[in-house]
Design an enzyme around this catalytic site. Sequence first.
Site, PDB file in Angstrom:
ATOM      1  N   HIS A 204     -11.876  -0.322   5.958  1.00 36.37           N
ATOM      2  CA  HIS A 204     -10.439  -0.550   5.924  1.00 36.37           C
ATOM      3  C   HIS A 204      -9.739   0.176   7.087  1.00 36.37           C
ATOM      4  O   HIS A 204      -9.218  -0.481   7.986  1.00 36.37           O
ATOM      5  CB  HIS A 204      -9.923  -0.074   4.561  1.00 36.37           C
ATOM      6  CG  HIS A 204      -8.451  -0.267   4.348  1.00 36.37           C
ATOM      7  ND1 HIS A 204      -7.860  -0.148   3.119  1.00 36.37           N
ATOM      8  CD2 HIS A 204      -7.439  -0.543   5.199  1.00 36.37           C
ATOM      9  CE1 HIS A 204      -6.568  -0.371   3.215  1.00 36.37           C
ATOM     10  NE2 HIS A 204      -6.279  -0.611   4.475  1.00 36.37           N
TER      11      HIS A 204
ATOM     12  N   GLU B 172       0.804  -1.224   0.000  1.00 33.67           N
ATOM     13  CA  GLU B 172       0.000   0.000   0.000  1.00 33.67           C
ATOM     14  C   GLU B 172       0.840   1.279   0.000  1.00 33.67           C
ATOM     15  O   GLU B 172       0.362   2.330   0.421  1.00 33.67           O
ATOM     16  CB  GLU B 172      -0.943   0.001   1.204  1.00 33.67           C
ATOM     17  CG  GLU B 172      -2.026  -1.050   1.108  1.00 33.67           C
ATOM     18  CD  GLU B 172      -3.158  -0.765   2.088  1.00 33.67           C
ATOM     19  OE1 GLU B 172      -4.222  -0.348   1.631  1.00 33.67           O
ATOM     20  OE2 GLU B 172      -2.949  -0.948   3.294  1.00 33.67           O
TER      21      GLU B 172
ATOM     22  N   HIS C   9      -5.214   0.934  10.685  1.00 32.33           N
ATOM     23  CA  HIS C   9      -6.530   0.315  10.811  1.00 32.33           C
ATOM     24  C   HIS C   9      -6.974   0.471  12.260  1.00 32.33           C
ATOM     25  O   HIS C   9      -7.619  -0.415  12.805  1.00 32.33           O
ATOM     26  CB  HIS C   9      -6.466  -1.157  10.412  1.00 32.33           C
ATOM     27  CG  HIS C   9      -5.678  -1.418   9.157  1.00 32.33           C
ATOM     28  ND1 HIS C   9      -4.832  -2.480   8.998  1.00 32.33           N
ATOM     29  CD2 HIS C   9      -5.622  -0.715   7.986  1.00 32.33           C
ATOM     30  CE1 HIS C   9      -4.270  -2.433   7.782  1.00 32.33           C
ATOM     31  NE2 HIS C   9      -4.723  -1.373   7.161  1.00 32.33           N
TER      32      HIS C   9
ATOM     33  N   HIS D 144      -0.807   5.601   7.850  1.00 27.91           N
ATOM     34  CA  HIS D 144      -1.958   4.795   7.448  1.00 27.91           C
ATOM     35  C   HIS D 144      -2.150   3.712   8.481  1.00 27.91           C
ATOM     36  O   HIS D 144      -1.207   2.993   8.810  1.00 27.91           O
ATOM     37  CB  HIS D 144      -1.734   4.155   6.074  1.00 27.91           C
ATOM     38  CG  HIS D 144      -2.738   3.067   5.787  1.00 27.91           C
ATOM     39  ND1 HIS D 144      -4.089   3.291   5.788  1.00 27.91           N
ATOM     40  CD2 HIS D 144      -2.593   1.737   5.546  1.00 27.91           C
ATOM     41  CE1 HIS D 144      -4.734   2.154   5.550  1.00 27.91           C
ATOM     42  NE2 HIS D 144      -3.846   1.194   5.404  1.00 27.91           N
TER      43      HIS D 144
HETATM   44 ZN   LIG Z   1      -4.300  -0.774   5.021  1.00 30.54          ZN
END
Ligand SMILES: [Zn+2]
Length: 240
Positions: free
Chosen positions: A171, A81, A102, A100
């Site tokens: 996500h 990613e 979760h 980034h």
């Molecule tokens: Zn991710």
Amino acid sequence: MARQRKPNAELLSDLVAANHILFNEGVVDGFGHVSARDDRDSGRFLLARSIAPGTVTTRDIMEFDLEGEPVDARGRRPYLERFIHSEIYRLRPDVQAIVHSHSPSVVPYGVTGMHLRPIFHMSGFLGAVTPIFEIRDAGGPATDMLIRDRKLGAALARTLGSATFALMRGHGSVAVGAGIRQVVYRAIYAEVNAKLQLEASRLGEITFLNDQEAARAMATNDGVLDRPWELWKRRVKTLR
Ligand SMILES: [Zn+2]
């Protein structure tokens, strides 16, 4: 082969610390990542190879161009990613660092009509609107939800727009900042805000910060980012 220009040692060590702090504070686990734009070359950014953030050392930090390609991989495998980072850096010259994650308390706000909004002064950076990225709009109905190419990364960056934080439906989220300490602060307090907002919603109607309050609170807290950073660092056993 061209001689490799070395990234700033202080930036590297802050990036390693950021990886460990975000793990220690529960924002990332085996997944999630944090990057920093190279302060000596704005067309490049630094991001660990594909390993758990809590285990990152300076040797694991790779350099990428803004197409998301490694500059000198030396056999190290990059995160799938990484295009989250490359496309946001392309679109937002003001952004110097990106997280980034979760982080679990944030996820419900990406899948319901409940908007994530600043509930207290520590999260004024959330502003009036927290955009939600819908991957079906950019990638159709059958993706694996991951930002695995430039096209999806660019769509996410457009959804983020000029905001500091965006949710990714089903996500996680992305936080951006003008530096590593600021983006770590934002990723941690977005998670705290999400928890508090859920608690408050059980008690009754919530009075959120208005736009002016949010902007002023953000400016004040941006002036004292070193204070929590030093504390978070001290809490991390792997950094001692
Ligand atoms: Zn991710």
